[in-house]
Write a protein that holds these residues in place. Structure first.
Motif, PDB file in Angstrom:
ATOM      1  N   GLU A   1       0.866  -1.135   0.193  1.00  0.00           N
ATOM      2  CA  GLU A   1       0.076   0.217   0.063  1.00  0.00           C
ATOM      3  C   GLU A   1       0.965   1.304  -0.155  1.00  0.00           C
ATOM      4  O   GLU A   1       0.161   2.389  -0.316  1.00  0.00           O
ATOM      5  N   TYR A   2       2.245   1.120   0.332  1.00  0.00           N
ATOM      6  CA  TYR A   2       2.915   2.394   0.211  1.00  0.00           C
ATOM      7  C   TYR A   2       3.791   2.615  -1.281  1.00  0.00           C
ATOM      8  O   TYR A   2       4.595   3.455  -1.058  1.00  0.00           O
ATOM      9  N   GLY A   3       3.494   1.834  -2.027  1.00  0.00           N
ATOM     10  CA  GLY A   3       3.772   2.225  -3.217  1.00  0.00           C
ATOM     11  C   GLY A   3       4.964   1.647  -3.761  1.00  0.00           C
ATOM     12  O   GLY A   3       5.201   0.063  -3.383  1.00  0.00           O
ATOM     13  N   GLN A   4       6.064   1.851  -4.545  1.00  0.00           N
ATOM     14  CA  GLN A   4       7.252   1.290  -5.047  1.00  0.00           C
ATOM     15  C   GLN A   4       8.185   2.207  -4.762  1.00  0.00           C
ATOM     16  O   GLN A   4       8.248   3.446  -4.582  1.00  0.00           O
ATOM     17  N   GLY A   5       9.681   1.575  -4.892  1.00  0.00           N
ATOM     18  CA  GLY A   5      10.776   2.284  -4.883  1.00  0.00           C
ATOM     19  C   GLY A   5      11.753   1.596  -5.430  1.00  0.00           C
ATOM     20  O   GLY A   5      11.730   0.305  -5.679  1.00  0.00           O
ATOM     21  N   LEU A   6      12.977   1.900  -5.902  1.00  0.00           N
ATOM     22  CA  LEU A   6      14.071   1.566  -6.620  1.00  0.00           C
ATOM     23  C   LEU A   6      15.277   2.023  -6.061  1.00  0.00           C
ATOM     24  O   LEU A   6      15.589   3.199  -5.595  1.00  0.00           O
ATOM     25  N   THR A   7      16.079   1.045  -5.803  1.00  0.00           N
ATOM     26  CA  THR A   7      17.483   1.178  -5.357  1.00  0.00           C
ATOM     27  C   THR A   7      18.531   0.954  -6.635  1.00  0.00           C
ATOM     28  O   THR A   7      18.550  -0.007  -7.060  1.00  0.00           O
ATOM     29  N   PHE A   8      19.467   1.914  -6.349  1.00  0.00           N
ATOM     30  CA  PHE A   8      20.755   1.682  -7.282  1.00  0.00           C
ATOM     31  C   PHE A   8      21.768   1.805  -6.903  1.00  0.00           C
ATOM     32  O   PHE A   8      21.955   2.716  -6.067  1.00  0.00           O
ATOM     33  N   ARG A   9      22.833   0.855  -6.953  1.00  0.00           N
ATOM     34  CA  ARG A   9      23.948   0.894  -6.438  1.00  0.00           C
ATOM     35  C   ARG A   9      25.144   0.741  -7.253  1.00  0.00           C
ATOM     36  O   ARG A   9      25.032   0.160  -8.299  1.00  0.00           O
ATOM     37  N   SER A  10      26.210   1.374  -7.136  1.00  0.00           N
ATOM     38  CA  SER A  10      27.335   1.469  -8.071  1.00  0.00           C
ATOM     39  C   SER A  10      28.597   1.489  -7.262  1.00  0.00           C
ATOM     40  O   SER A  10      28.727   2.153  -6.185  1.00  0.00           O
ATOM     41  N   PHE A  11      29.768   0.862  -7.620  1.00  0.00           N
ATOM     42  CA  PHE A  11      30.768   0.515  -6.905  1.00  0.00           C
ATOM     43  C   PHE A  11      31.982   1.237  -7.465  1.00  0.00           C
ATOM     44  O   PHE A  11      32.118   1.047  -8.882  1.00  0.00           O
ATOM     45  N   ASP A  12      32.594   1.933  -6.693  1.00  0.00           N
ATOM     46  CA  ASP A  12      33.559   2.947  -7.296  1.00  0.00           C
ATOM     47  C   ASP A  12      34.887   1.908  -6.924  1.00  0.00           C
ATOM     48  O   ASP A  12      35.408   1.791  -5.849  1.00  0.00           O
ATOM     49  N   VAL A  13      35.435   1.435  -7.997  1.00  0.00           N
ATOM     50  CA  VAL A  13      36.600   0.525  -7.867  1.00  0.00           C
ATOM     51  C   VAL A  13      37.795   1.142  -7.357  1.00  0.00           C
ATOM     52  O   VAL A  13      38.683   0.761  -6.489  1.00  0.00           O
ATOM     53  N   GLU A  14      38.317   2.453  -7.696  1.00  0.00           N
ATOM     54  CA  GLU A  14      39.273   3.157  -7.200  1.00  0.00           C
ATOM     55  C   GLU A  14      39.266   3.539  -5.420  1.00  0.00           C
ATOM     56  O   GLU A  14      40.081   3.222  -4.927  1.00  0.00           O
ATOM     57  N   ARG A  15      38.052   3.665  -5.321  1.00  0.00           N
ATOM     58  CA  ARG A  15      37.912   4.195  -3.901  1.00  0.00           C
ATOM     59  C   ARG A  15      37.247   2.838  -2.988  1.00  0.00           C
ATOM     60  O   ARG A  15      37.325   2.787  -1.867  1.00  0.00           O
ATOM     61  N   GLN A  16      37.052   1.806  -3.636  1.00  0.00           N
ATOM     62  CA  GLN A  16      36.585   0.349  -3.004  1.00  0.00           C
ATOM     63  C   GLN A  16      35.444   0.585  -2.206  1.00  0.00           C
ATOM     64  O   GLN A  16      35.371   0.423  -1.001  1.00  0.00           O
ATOM     65  N   ARG A  17      34.425   1.466  -2.841  1.00  0.00           N
ATOM     66  CA  ARG A  17      33.278   1.801  -1.965  1.00  0.00           C
ATOM     67  C   ARG A  17      32.102   1.854  -2.805  1.00  0.00           C
ATOM     68  O   ARG A  17      32.042   2.198  -3.947  1.00  0.00           O
ATOM     69  N   TRP A  18      30.882   1.677  -1.962  1.00  0.00           N
ATOM     70  CA  TRP A  18      29.612   1.546  -2.666  1.00  0.00           C
ATOM     71  C   TRP A  18      29.120   2.969  -2.557  1.00  0.00           C
ATOM     72  O   TRP A  18      29.167   3.523  -1.587  1.00  0.00           O
TER      73      TRP A  18
END
Length: 156
Positions: free
Chosen positions: A63-80
């Motif tokens: 009933e609260y709708g929808q959402g989308l998560t997008f994640r990207s990994f930065d290889v140089e910084r080794q972080r998401w």
């Protein structure tokens, strides 16, 4: 020397790929001392992109709708970097950034809630191969204290 992607963190979210049933618990009101929780069910589907450098999941929140998560990994910084798109507004929320250490993913960033600046924290825990937990917390005092306001329990 052969490159081992497992060492840099780009595989951190592989556990999330596929379909999940999700039990949501969301604080009724944020940042006002509320202790009442709303519980509801949902489903999620996550897929990897670009050999694991990115992934996307679509969340049906009932009933609260929808959402989308997008994640990207930065290889140089080794972080998401993790971005949320609200299904009602289509707005791309400011990202949180971080990585997994000791089996727990910790991601933080800055945002606003009802016009108030907040620090945002996401914690990802892999409970076992068929269970995971995501927790969102806000800090209204620059990180001195945190209020957990949303918990999602994922099961296969």
């Amino acid at each position: 020397m052969a490159y081992d992607a497992a060492d840099d963190g780009r595989r951190d979210f592989h556990f999330l790929y596929g379909r999940w049933q999700v039990a949501h618990r969301r604080l009724v009101a944020r940042g006002v001392g509320c202790t009442e929780w709303d519980a509801f069910g949902g489903v999620a589907f996550c897929q990897g992109l670009m050999g694991g450098l990115c992934n996307v999941d679509e969340n049906d929140l009932g009933e609260y709708g929808q959402g989308l998560t997008f994640r990207s990994f930065d290889v140089e910084r080794q972080r998401w970097s993790i971005y949320w798109v609200d299904g009602a507004s289509g707005a791309l929320e400011p990202p949180v950034h971080g990585r997994f250490e000791g089996g727990v993913g910790r991601f933080e960033g800055d945002d606003a809630c009802a016009g108030r600046p907040v620090k945002v924290r996401f914690l990802w825990e892999i409970l076992d191969p068929g269970q995971a937990r995501w927790t969102q917390s806000f800090s209204y005092d620059a990180g001195a204290t945190w209020e957990t306001n949303w918990i999602m329990d994922f099961t296969r």
